[in-house]
Write an enzyme that holds these catalytic residues in place. Structure first.
Site, mmCIF file in Angstrom:
data_model
loop_
_atom_site.group_PDB
_atom_site.id
_atom_site.type_symbol
_atom_site.label_atom_id
_atom_site.label_comp_id
_atom_site.label_asym_id
_atom_site.label_seq_id
_atom_site.Cartn_x
_atom_site.Cartn_y
_atom_site.Cartn_z
ATOM 1 N N HIS A 72 0.876 -1.180 0.099
ATOM 2 C CA HIS A 72 -0.037 -0.036 0.095
ATOM 3 C C HIS A 72 0.752 1.356 0.118
ATOM 4 O O HIS A 72 1.660 1.270 0.597
ATOM 5 C CB HIS A 72 -0.886 -0.063 1.241
ATOM 6 C CG HIS A 72 -0.436 -0.542 2.415
ATOM 7 N ND1 HIS A 72 -0.124 -1.887 2.866
ATOM 8 C CD2 HIS A 72 -0.135 0.389 3.593
ATOM 9 C CE1 HIS A 72 0.159 -1.941 4.041
ATOM 10 N NE2 HIS A 72 0.227 -0.660 4.532
ATOM 11 N N GLY A 73 0.286 2.259 -0.557
ATOM 12 C CA GLY A 73 1.087 3.727 -0.663
ATOM 13 C C GLY A 73 0.118 4.831 -0.328
ATOM 14 O O GLY A 73 -1.135 4.752 -1.066
#
Lengths: 161, 103
Positions: A72-73
């Protein structure tokens, strides 16, 4: 208005790939999934989002055992919260600081930079909670269409408090 | 049986939530009830009060880092596990915890 916390509402038909093949490395896997976000207009810059993904990877494994990974970012290049899902039946080795393992089910989260930490955690925690349900995982392996994936997530989200 | 638990993981918040959900799911449909506190980067979620801990028959920690506000648990027999083993087999965690606690 889209409820940002409900996974089934932020996963789109153009960010789901149930037949990912020919992937040889984690880098290639991440790159391919980021391309889905780019094509769907979820992110503006591949480089900036990739940077955010690797920043998170450096903090600790997003490999969750059971052939699952949830990279995730969070970045200003993300225009709208979105989840991409890929199924790679042949498996890809997902290396992490702790060793890693083979992954077949990958959820990638794109979180807008302005989203609060609390909201971010709510999205992530909903997904994480879903992942321990065997029925949900089985349904993801069985899914043949985007609609099957959405149905599995909706069914799974009913279990969550 | 009244169970309270704390989950926390050095490698990320997602594991703490998975362990918490796994424990909650494991007692569903049984006579046990459980409240799980999640300790993560954003603070403490679903915090256990001193009273809830005092009233509990069984205390489980599924953690691989230090538990915050430990003094709440003083005098309780705490059974500790790692978060990973709990995520994928929480039923076993609960059975083992009961055995270890002599319940």
């Amino acid at each position: 208005m889209v409820n940002q916390f409900v996974i089934s509402q932020v996963i789109r038909s153009d960010t789901v790939d149930l037949n990912l093949t020919g992937i040889k490395s984690k880098e290639q896997l991440l790159d391919t999934m980021i391309s889905m976000f780019l094509k769907a207009g979820v992110i503006e810059s591949r480089e900036k989002f990739l940077e955010a993904i690797y920043e998170r990877e450096a903090l600790g494994p997003t490999y969750m055992d059971n052939c699952i990974a949830i990279p995730h970012g969070k970045s200003m290049t993300v225009k709208t919260p979105c989840v991409a899902f890929a199924r790679c039946n042949e498996g890809v080795f997902y290396n992490t600081q702790l060793g890693g393992g083979i992954v077949k089910l990958i959820f990638m989260l794109a979180i807008p930079g302005e989203m609060s930490g609390e909201e971010y955690i709510r999205v992530l925690s909903r997904l994480a909670r879903l992942l321990i349900y065997e029925d949900f995982i089985a349904a993801l392996y069985k899914a043949e269409t985007y609609d099957d994936v959405i149905a599995a997530i909706k069914e799974g989200e009913k279990n969550l408090s | 049986m009244k169970i309270v638990a704390v989950t926390s993981c050095a490698t990320g918040i997602a594991h703490s939530y998975m362990a918490a959900e796994a424990l909650t799911k494991a007692v569903k449909g049984t006579e046990d009830e459980i409240k799980v506190e999640i300790q993560g980067a954003m603070g403490i979620e679903n915090r256990l009060s001193k009273q809830e801990i005092a009233d509990a028959d069984l205390v489980i920690w599924a953690v691989d880092v230090g538990v915050r506000d430990k003094d709440r648990f003083e005098g309780k027999n705490v059974i500790q596990f790692g978060p990973y083993e709990t995520i994928w087999d929480a039923k076993k965690t609960i059975i083992e915890a009961k055995e270890k606690a002599g319940l």
